[in-house]
Design a protein around this motif. Structure first.
Motif, mmCIF file in Angstrom:
data_model
loop_
_atom_site.group_PDB
_atom_site.id
_atom_site.type_symbol
_atom_site.label_atom_id
_atom_site.label_comp_id
_atom_site.label_asym_id
_atom_site.label_seq_id
_atom_site.Cartn_x
_atom_site.Cartn_y
_atom_site.Cartn_z
ATOM 1 N N UNK A 2 0.833 -1.203 0.000
ATOM 2 C CA UNK A 2 0.000 0.000 0.000
ATOM 3 C C UNK A 2 0.859 1.240 0.000
ATOM 4 N N UNK A 3 0.378 2.207 -0.732
ATOM 5 C CA UNK A 3 1.091 3.475 -0.765
ATOM 6 C C UNK A 3 0.436 4.466 0.198
ATOM 7 N N UNK A 4 1.259 5.137 0.917
ATOM 8 C CA UNK A 4 0.765 6.137 1.863
ATOM 9 C C UNK A 4 0.681 7.478 1.163
ATOM 10 N N UNK A 5 -0.498 8.082 1.263
ATOM 11 C CA UNK A 5 -0.691 9.391 0.626
ATOM 12 C C UNK A 5 -0.551 10.479 1.682
ATOM 13 N N UNK A 6 0.227 11.413 1.388
ATOM 14 C CA UNK A 6 0.401 12.522 2.340
ATOM 15 C C UNK A 6 -0.809 13.454 2.276
ATOM 16 N N UNK A 7 -1.185 13.981 3.434
ATOM 17 C CA UNK A 7 -2.357 14.882 3.532
ATOM 18 C C UNK A 7 -1.881 16.237 4.015
ATOM 19 N N UNK A 8 -2.173 17.237 3.247
ATOM 20 C CA UNK A 8 -1.759 18.591 3.612
ATOM 21 C C UNK A 8 -2.942 19.326 4.253
ATOM 22 N N UNK A 9 -2.795 19.761 5.495
ATOM 23 C CA UNK A 9 -3.850 20.503 6.222
ATOM 24 C C UNK A 9 -3.570 21.988 6.103
ATOM 25 N N UNK A 10 -4.541 22.669 5.545
ATOM 26 C CA UNK A 10 -4.378 24.119 5.394
ATOM 27 C C UNK A 10 -4.682 24.798 6.726
ATOM 28 N N UNK A 11 -3.763 25.487 7.290
ATOM 29 C CA UNK A 11 -4.004 26.126 8.600
ATOM 30 C C UNK A 11 -5.103 27.190 8.502
ATOM 31 N N UNK A 12 -6.031 27.204 9.520
ATOM 32 C CA UNK A 12 -7.107 28.199 9.584
ATOM 33 C C UNK A 12 -6.594 29.452 10.283
ATOM 34 N N UNK A 13 -6.877 30.585 9.673
ATOM 35 C CA UNK A 13 -6.422 31.837 10.250
ATOM 36 C C UNK A 13 -7.354 32.258 11.387
ATOM 37 N N UNK A 14 -6.851 32.492 12.590
ATOM 38 C CA UNK A 14 -7.657 32.920 13.734
ATOM 39 C C UNK A 14 -7.412 34.382 14.067
ATOM 40 N N UNK A 15 -8.005 34.810 15.206
ATOM 41 C CA UNK A 15 -7.814 36.188 15.645
ATOM 42 C C UNK A 15 -6.465 36.315 16.329
ATOM 43 N N UNK A 16 -5.832 37.378 16.032
ATOM 44 C CA UNK A 16 -4.560 37.623 16.696
ATOM 45 C C UNK A 16 -4.816 38.179 18.090
ATOM 46 N N UNK A 17 -3.812 38.154 18.909
ATOM 47 C CA UNK A 17 -3.927 38.658 20.277
ATOM 48 C C UNK A 17 -4.294 40.141 20.292
ATOM 49 N N UNK A 18 -3.745 40.887 19.357
ATOM 50 C CA UNK A 18 -4.035 42.325 19.288
ATOM 51 C C UNK A 18 -5.501 42.562 18.971
ATOM 52 N N UNK A 20 -8.030 40.561 19.602
ATOM 53 C CA UNK A 20 -8.834 40.186 20.770
ATOM 54 C C UNK A 20 -8.816 41.295 21.813
ATOM 55 N N UNK A 21 -7.623 41.830 22.058
ATOM 56 C CA UNK A 21 -7.491 42.906 23.045
ATOM 57 C C UNK A 21 -8.293 44.132 22.622
ATOM 58 N N UNK A 22 -8.227 44.476 21.331
ATOM 59 C CA UNK A 22 -8.982 45.629 20.832
ATOM 60 C C UNK A 22 -10.487 45.413 20.971
#
Length: 218
Positions: A2-18, A20-22
């Protein structure tokens, strides 16, 4: 195999600390602004309620003076009020009180009135061991007004209370068709030691909640 297929997870952009503070800062500023507005709003509501109460008391006093059948029912209402007020003062008490069935009703009458129907006293407020008044007791002090003709009244001076007295002690010798009175209304909280007597020297030092002029006609 069996061949293993690599899975690429696209990172989700969240709120930055700045960010949140604002956001929290904006929220807190908004809350503080609303809290700041709450004080004046409550004060305005309280002032409106007091104005309505004073208006109600004034209307009650005027209706009592003009329309009550309990004032001198067997004589002239004008003569009775003029005699009581012209040389000194007269006191009206206005308040709500519990009756024997715990029903609240309006009480209004003259202190010291000889006729039982129009008389009210401190015994209507308290018996010394129990307070009957359901709230504030309003003391209305009636004195001759400056509106009366100058030649019909004597002026004791601005520091005197009452300031004016009528020259004619009896209504029979009073030539005018109406008699004007100044009404000063004082608010008092009922107590077991409530006293219906109006000590003018003491009241002169107090600030009435309202002062106005009214008149009775023959």
């Amino acid at each position: 195999m069996k061949q293993l297929h690599s899975c690429h997870v696209t990172p989700q952009k969240g709120f930055s600390l700045i960010e949140v503070v604002l956001a929290i800062g904006i929220f807190l500023v908004t809350v503080l602004a609303l809290v700041g507005l709450l004080g004046p709003t409550l004060q305005s509501v309280d002032e409106v309620e007091k104005t309505d109460e004073v208006s109600s008391i004034v209307n009650t006093i005027n209706a009592f003076l003009q329309n009550s059948q309990d004032i001198a029912p067997r004589a002239s209402k004008f003569d009775a009020i003029y005699t009581a007020v012209s040389q000194d003062s007269a006191t009206i008490l206005v308040f709500r009180a519990y009756d024997t069935n715990d029903v609240i009703s309006l009480k209004v009458g003259f202190v010291g009135e000889t006729d039982q129907l129009a008389r009210i006293s401190d015994s209507d407020v308290t018996n010394g061991s129990e307070v009957f008044a359901a709230g504030t007791v309003y003391r209305a002090v009636l004195t001759p007004s400056s509106v009366n003709p100058v030649d019909e009244r004597a002026d004791a001076g601005v520091n005197s209370y009452p300031r004016y007295k009528m020259n004619n002690a009896t209504p029979a010798t009073y030539p005018e068709g109406s008699f004007a009175m100044e009404v000063r209304i004082f608010a008092e909280e009922p107590s077991l030691t409530f006293d219906d007597a109006s000590v003018l020297a003491d009241l002169q030092l107090k600030e009435p909640i309202f002062t106005y002029n009214t008149a009775i006609v023959r």
